[in-house]
Scaffold this motif. Sequence first.
Motif, mmCIF file in Angstrom:
data_model
loop_
_atom_site.group_PDB
_atom_site.id
_atom_site.type_symbol
_atom_site.label_atom_id
_atom_site.label_comp_id
_atom_site.label_asym_id
_atom_site.label_seq_id
_atom_site.Cartn_x
_atom_site.Cartn_y
_atom_site.Cartn_z
ATOM 1 N N HIS A 22 -14.237 -36.155 36.292
ATOM 2 C CA HIS A 22 -15.427 -35.380 35.940
ATOM 3 C C HIS A 22 -15.324 -33.912 36.332
ATOM 4 O O HIS A 22 -15.628 -33.022 35.530
ATOM 5 N N LEU A 23 -14.899 -33.649 37.565
ATOM 6 C CA LEU A 23 -14.845 -32.242 37.984
ATOM 7 C C LEU A 23 -13.712 -31.507 37.261
ATOM 8 O O LEU A 23 -13.869 -30.350 36.873
ATOM 9 N N VAL A 25 -8.956 -34.652 42.817
ATOM 10 C CA VAL A 25 -8.843 -36.114 43.021
ATOM 11 C C VAL A 25 -9.850 -36.524 44.097
ATOM 12 O O VAL A 25 -10.347 -35.698 44.855
ATOM 13 N N ALA A 76 -14.186 -33.289 48.644
ATOM 14 C CA ALA A 76 -15.257 -33.386 49.642
ATOM 15 C C ALA A 76 -14.699 -33.841 50.986
ATOM 16 O O ALA A 76 -13.983 -34.841 51.070
HETATM 17 N N1 LIG Z 1 -17.917 -34.590 40.443
HETATM 18 C C1 LIG Z 1 -18.475 -33.542 41.059
HETATM 19 O O1 LIG Z 1 -19.585 -33.094 40.676
HETATM 20 C C2 LIG Z 1 -17.785 -32.871 42.207
HETATM 21 C C3 LIG Z 1 -16.633 -33.397 42.760
HETATM 22 N N2 LIG Z 1 -16.019 -32.782 43.809
HETATM 23 C C4 LIG Z 1 -14.782 -33.320 44.349
HETATM 24 O O2 LIG Z 1 -13.823 -33.325 43.300
HETATM 25 C C5 LIG Z 1 -12.959 -34.435 43.410
HETATM 26 C C6 LIG Z 1 -12.916 -35.197 42.100
HETATM 27 O O3 LIG Z 1 -14.193 -35.720 41.836
HETATM 28 P P1 LIG Z 1 -14.518 -36.374 40.421
HETATM 29 O O4 LIG Z 1 -13.911 -35.564 39.348
HETATM 30 O O5 LIG Z 1 -15.967 -36.611 40.415
HETATM 31 O O6 LIG Z 1 -13.713 -37.764 40.534
HETATM 32 P P2 LIG Z 1 -13.190 -38.699 39.349
HETATM 33 O O7 LIG Z 1 -13.046 -40.073 39.906
HETATM 34 O O8 LIG Z 1 -14.022 -38.509 38.139
HETATM 35 O O9 LIG Z 1 -11.742 -38.133 39.059
HETATM 36 C C7 LIG Z 1 -10.673 -38.242 39.954
HETATM 37 C C8 LIG Z 1 -9.419 -38.247 39.124
HETATM 38 O O10 LIG Z 1 -8.287 -38.135 39.961
HETATM 39 C C9 LIG Z 1 -7.235 -38.886 39.362
HETATM 40 N N3 LIG Z 1 -6.166 -39.038 40.341
HETATM 41 C C10 LIG Z 1 -6.184 -39.634 41.548
HETATM 42 N N4 LIG Z 1 -4.966 -39.518 42.152
HETATM 43 C C11 LIG Z 1 -4.186 -38.818 41.298
HETATM 44 C C12 LIG Z 1 -2.835 -38.374 41.337
HETATM 45 N N5 LIG Z 1 -2.046 -38.637 42.370
HETATM 46 N N6 LIG Z 1 -2.363 -37.680 40.281
HETATM 47 C C13 LIG Z 1 -3.134 -37.405 39.231
HETATM 48 N N7 LIG Z 1 -4.425 -37.799 39.120
HETATM 49 C C14 LIG Z 1 -4.934 -38.505 40.155
HETATM 50 C C15 LIG Z 1 -7.930 -40.134 38.908
HETATM 51 O O11 LIG Z 1 -7.160 -40.838 37.965
HETATM 52 C C16 LIG Z 1 -9.192 -39.516 38.307
HETATM 53 O O12 LIG Z 1 -8.969 -39.113 36.973
HETATM 54 C C17 LIG Z 1 -13.472 -35.274 44.573
HETATM 55 O O13 LIG Z 1 -12.669 -35.079 45.693
HETATM 56 C C18 LIG Z 1 -14.872 -34.750 44.831
HETATM 57 O O14 LIG Z 1 -15.205 -34.807 46.196
HETATM 58 C C19 LIG Z 1 -16.505 -31.608 44.335
HETATM 59 C C20 LIG Z 1 -17.623 -31.042 43.812
HETATM 60 C C21 LIG Z 1 -18.375 -31.618 42.733
#
Ligand SMILES: NC(=O)C1=CN([C@@H]2O[C@H](COP(=O)(O)OP(=O)(O)OC[C@H]3O[C@@H](n4cnc5c(N)ncnc54)[C@H](O)[C@@H]3O)[C@@H](O)[C@H]2O)C=CC1
Length: 350
Positions: A93-94, A151, A178
């Motif tokens: 998502h991010l 991630v 986070a």
């Molecule tokens: N979603 C939000 O609104 C916000 C998120 N964050 C931070 O951003 C980060 C991501 O959050 P989201 O996008 O919501 O999570 P998400 O679960 O939607 O996406 C995470 C992605 O990382 C991928 N991934 C994991 N390990 C990997 C690797 N070794 N190589 C390549 N891809 C890998 C997964 O397949 C997945 O596509 C988190 O750490 C979160 O704390 C920070 C601010 C806002």
Amino acid sequence: MIRAMTEPIENRFGLASGVWCKATQMFSFPTPEHPDNGAVSRRYPGNEMKGIFLSTKVVPRHVPLALRGGGTFVVWLKGDIMQTRIVLVGSGHLAHALFLGWQRDGAVHRTIHVLARSTRLFAELWTPEEQTHITFDPDILQTADIVVFTVKPKDMSDALSAMSPYLNRQALVLSPVAGYSLEQIRRRLPHQGLVRFMPNICSAIGASVTLFTPDGLTAAQKTMVESLIAELGPMLEVEESLINPMTALLGSGPAYVYLFMEAVIQAGEQLGVDRELTRLLVGRMIEGSARLAEHEGATPLSQLIRQVVSPGGTTEAMLNVLKKAEWGNTLTGALLEAGERAIELGQYSA
Ligand SMILES: NC(=O)C1=CN([C@@H]2O[C@H](COP(=O)(O)OP(=O)(O)OC[C@H]3O[C@@H](n4cnc5c(N)ncnc54)[C@H](O)[C@@H]3O)[C@@H](O)[C@H]2O)C=CC1
Ligand SMILES: O=C(O)[C@@H]1CCC=N1
């Protein structure tokens, strides 16, 4: 007229001959189409032209005019010379929100790749055209200028360890993860310039409020990163200790705002108002309320609330119910919980 023309690029930087300089300089000179261009430079008095700026945004025929106007540095060169290469690690998502934020206005001066691990969320989040930016090949990191780890906290240590052999020394690493501290990243990437930042999903439309803490950046790198983060919306450099609490308030922020909106929309429905209409109008009302609170910066919010309440009226009826339910305390408690969770996430990810 000037705002419309300059804002999309006003904070972008181009790298030329190893020198960074501001794009707004290109518009410091009057042209036939924009005779009032000088006003732009007056709006940015701190701008200095330090070298040659390479831009695909400037109309070549304006260059001689610019030179005649006193600028001695402006040179029109091909856009592909100044490509900045960004790699987003993770395709969730991010990553998608940042991708959209950094792709706005054409962004011809950069390429963005998304290094994915799985195809989960592909169809839901990424259009077929956007999917052309996705790769599964970590070699893409070797030529990256900026690498952003989007991630989950639990995956961050593994992702850093797996990707570090591919990173070039000059690449800057950005982390919105986070709870995950700069010190934790530094242990795995001792030589890279690092930036911990906390955006929210409103990055997609350039409306995030983003905090950031740099570590080990040169002045030029810091300027470049600031420019990149500024494209996502208002930004502020802070001590790292502020990032965890602000993850709760700002990173998670859109979720509590949307929950609030959803409750209002449901009330509207029961009062006979169309969902879409309420969504649109309530969004504008929230925006207006926020702007007024900012404008009246010295006025306590309790006083602004009092300005809305007519004794025995609608607002009082609503506030009585919310007070009885201790709604404010519930929200405060929820955000404290989120703040605690940010600390825990870092600890779990060691
Ligand atoms: N979603 C939000 O609104 C916000 C998120 N964050 C931070 O951003 C980060 C991501 O959050 P989201 O996008 O919501 O999570 P998400 O679960 O939607 O996406 C995470 C992605 O990382 C991928 N991934 C994991 N390990 C990997 C690797 N070794 N190589 C390549 N891809 C890998 C997964 O397949 C997945 O596509 C988190 O750490 C979160 O704390 C920070 C601010 C806002
Ligand atoms: O829910 C989370 O942990 C992440 C951090 C801020 C927003 N999403």
